[in-house]
Design a protein around this motif. Structure first.
Motif: not given
Lengths: 214, 276, 252
Positions: A60, A63-64, A67-69, C207-208, C210-212, C231-232, C235-236
């Protein structure tokens, strides 16, 4: 400069180390159960389940992070490899549970001939030291340990086949001992394989090269 | 290739035209400078800067009283005109959403277009008729000439300060008036001061409104409610006089006037040099 | 923990143009909340409503409640100047005060708000520059012009300037859009650091980003709050189809 992704990677790495220690103790408990007269099935099952849920958590989080970084290069390789390593550790737990199951269901090897017990013990110790080595190289990201692992893996393999050969030659072994011991050495051999996979993953993180050590 | 050559020719022609025009424009400027310097330089002696206007037939004498009077008049005009112009400029730039700003801007534009002699006559009607020809009357007229210049340059200068600078200050919890006074004016300081100096240069050479409000005076400064001598009027009066020495004084005064304006322009240049 | 902001039925207009429609959301304390959405969706207007900067634009107005620490900043008798001292702002383009040194830029907020004690100002300048990860780079050049710094440094200078007046909240309006990737990464790391002690609300069209950087993400679309959550999760596993389409780049 500290990067935002670092805290995520560090958390993953910490979880993996916890998993490594837990996996080691799970396999150790299963081996003890094999050679000593004690029942550890429930304990091992709990540890194995904990390993599976930790592996889920790693997946998990991995994947996060993806997805985020937007990890790239070594970050990406690290995350991908951490997911695989988490799975390998979970497998250790699963095989330990299978060993314990063999003990419970088929009576184990406690009452078998001494040479069988000692062989399993030797092979178990070798396997445990491989697990230790994989945990250590995970900590240090040391690809130099790879050679050592290859060598140990070959030794475990040899022990496995020698044992099978011996079993076939001997006619005086009870079926119960036969089934239990074959299953147990088989699981140990698989554990050694996964310890090797872990080292392959670590080499991949460090160098970007995909190697096959078996 | 032909096209390229043709373009090259056009380029040369345009280049020549531009330089020719520039030369033509510079000819009068330099001929005036040359004439004034050539004729005026001989009068510029120490005496010129320390002695007042000579009486007819008297030897020597200078324009010290005119320099003194001009500086006092300009100073007083600036004291009146610059604050009003500055504040009007701030109003137009910073409170442009205010309904009054359209009216103010319109009348400011009209004011800047009014011939200076008319402003002089206005000051005559308003001040000279009650207290007589005086420095106050002249300074008042000159201040009115200054106001639209300062207003306009201040407004333009402040408008060049990006909105984001104002927002940065307001977002720090700085009240709006303080933002204008400290941040905005400070950011536009160079352009604002440049506008002020140029307006001073402009009124330094004004003669018509001074003539109507202060008249001619050839003695030392004697009080704000009395007339004072003036460089521009020196030129006007002496140039038409029949005496050799007075005509020479006119050239000298013209030279000093030009140097004064030039000096202000240099000051502007030095002031606007990049500090950082 | 009580939320830092509770926004109830917030509406905002430019003239007759209705740019924010019935926004209801809570913004958590000491966390980073990102506002994303396509251009013109009201992201910037939204954060400008949080420190009453919206109303300084001629013709702009807002209605509804914005509770800051439980106090309605649009309530009667609330002084917007005091609100803005508590809620700092960083803008899209770095905007250090021209004609001011680095030191004066950071000190400006304090000086203009009446602080005269040099020791207090010195300490605040240093603390703010350190917090903004800029101190080491400028400590020997405090008297140089703020405009002499690089774009990324200027933006950190602006962050230091906002921090100097000790706000509780930092609003950031696309703070990295004028910066290169390295400078952006530095600011993003800084935002994470600030979130330990400050509530950060950041508008971003990236958006990336924001995700970061964010803990919570709000997706605005045509002035409406489409989706808001961790956020998680956004974005997921976004709940709203439009959010999914926007963050996967199918429109916007």
């Amino acid at each position: 400069m500290s990067r935002i992704i670092n805290s995520g990677l560090e958390e993953l790495s910490a979880t993996l180390h916890k998993m490594g220690e837990l996996a080691y103790h799970t396999v150790l408990a299963a081996l003890r159960e094999c050679v000593e007269n004690r029942d550890a099935y429930n304990e091992i099952r709990e540890m194995s389940e904990a390993l599976v849920s930790m592996a889920d958590h790693v997946e998990d989080r991995a994947f996060e992070l993806i997805a985020r970084f937007q990890p790239v290069a070594s970050d990406l390789r690290t995350i991908k490899s951490y997911m695989k390593i988490a799975y390998d550790f979970a497998r250790f737990g699963r095989y330990a549970l299978d060993m314990s199951y063999a003990n419970q269901k088929f009576g184990g090897i406690r009452n078998c001939e001494a040479w069988i017990i000692s062989h399993v013990k030797d092979m178990g110790e070798k396997t445990l030291s491989m697990i230790r080595l994989s945990i250590d190289s995970l900590r240090s990201h040391d690809s130099q340990l790879a050679e050592k692992v290859t060598q140990m893996e070959e030794e475990v393999d040899k022990m496995y086949f020698d044992f099978l050969d011996k079993l076939i030659e001997r006619a005086d072994i009870t079926t119960r001992c036969m089934v239990s011991s074959v299953l147990i050495v088989r699981y140990l051999e698989r554990i050694a394989d996964h310890a090797t996979y872990i080292c392959e993953s670590i080499i991949y993180i460090a160098t970007g090269k995909k190697v096959i050590l078996r | 290739m032909n096209h390229y050559k043709f373009r090259l020719v056009k380029d040369r022609v345009a280049f020549l035209l531009v330089h020719l025009s520039l030369t033509l424009a510079l000819i009068p400027l330099f001929s005036v400078l040359y004439e004034v310097v050539q004729k005026g330089i001989s009068t510029i002696t120490i005496d010129f800067f320390i002695s007042p206007t000579p009486t007819v037939g008297e030897k020597g004498g200078g324009a010290a009283n005119a320099i003194q009077g001009t500086l006092i008049t300009i100073g007083l005009a600036s004291l009146i005109g610059i604050p009003i112009g500055l504040m009007s400029g701030v109003f137009l730039s910073e409170y442009s959403e205010h309904r009054l700003s359209i009216i103010v801007r319109f009348f400011n534009d009209v004011l800047s277009g009014i011939p200076s002699i008319i402003i002089g006559v206005f000051a005559y009607a308003l001040i000279v008729r009650s207290i007589g020809f005086s420095v106050i009357a002249a300074a008042f007229a000159l201040a009115i000439i200054m106001i639209p210049i300062v207003t306009r340059t201040t407004e333009e200068a402040l408008k060049l300060v990006p909105m984001s600078i104002r927002e940065a200050a307001i977002a720090l919890g700085v009240p709006r008036w303080k933002t204008v006074v400290t941040i905005v004016l400070r950011s536009a300081k160079k352009a604002v001061v440049t506008g002020m100096l140029l307006s001073i240069a402009r009124i330094a050479g004004e003669s018509a409104p001074v003539l109507v409000t202060m008249g001619y005076w050839r003695w030392w400064f004697a009080g704000l409610d009395r007339p004072a001598a003036n460089l521009a009027l020196n030129v006007f009066v002496f140039a038409m006089s029949p005496f050799e020495s007075w005509i020479a004084l006119a050239w000298g005064s013209a030279l000093v006037l030009i140097l004064l304006v030039l000096g202000i322009n240099f000051a502007v240049r030095i002031f606007t040099r990049e500090r950082y | 923990m009580a939320p830092k902001f509770e926004i109830e039925d917030l509406n905002a207009w430019f003239g007759t143009k209705h740019v924010l429609k019935n926004i209801n959301m809570k913004i958590e304390e000491n966390a980073v909340t990102a506002i994303i959405g396509p251009s013109g969706c009201g992201k910037t207007t939204f954060i400008r409503c949080l420190n009453r900067m919206h109303e300084i634009t001629p013709g702009a107005r807002a209605s509804g409640k914005v509770l800051f620490n439980g106090l309605d900043i649009y309530g009667d008798g609330v002084d917007p100047v005091m609100i803005r001292r508590k809620i700092g702002m960083v803008f899209q383009k770095p905007n250090p005060f021209p004609m001011m040194s680095i030191y004066d830029n950071v000190a400006a907020g304090l000086k203009l708000n009446g602080v005269k004690n040099k020791k207090i100002i010195d300490a605040a300048v240093r603390r703010s520059l350190e917090l903004a990860n800029l101190w080491d780079e400028v400590k020997n050049d405090l008297n140089k012009s703020g405009a002499s710094l690089s774009g990324g440094q200027q933006q950190r200078l602006c962050i230091a300037r906002a921090l100097a007046v000790e706000p509780e909240v930092l609003l950031m309006d696309e703070p990295c859009s004028a910066l290169d990737p390295i400078a952006t990464a530095k600011i993003e790391a800084l935002i994470r650091k600030l979130a330990e002690n400050y509530t950060v609300v950041i508008v971003t069209h990236n958006m990336q980003q924001a995700a970061r950087v964010s803990d919570y993400t709000a997706f605005l679309y045509l002035g409406e709050l489409m989706e808001y959550g961790p956020t998680k999760q956004i974005f997921e596993n976004p709940k709203h189809e439009l959010t999914e389409k926007y963050i996967t780049g199918k429109f916007g």
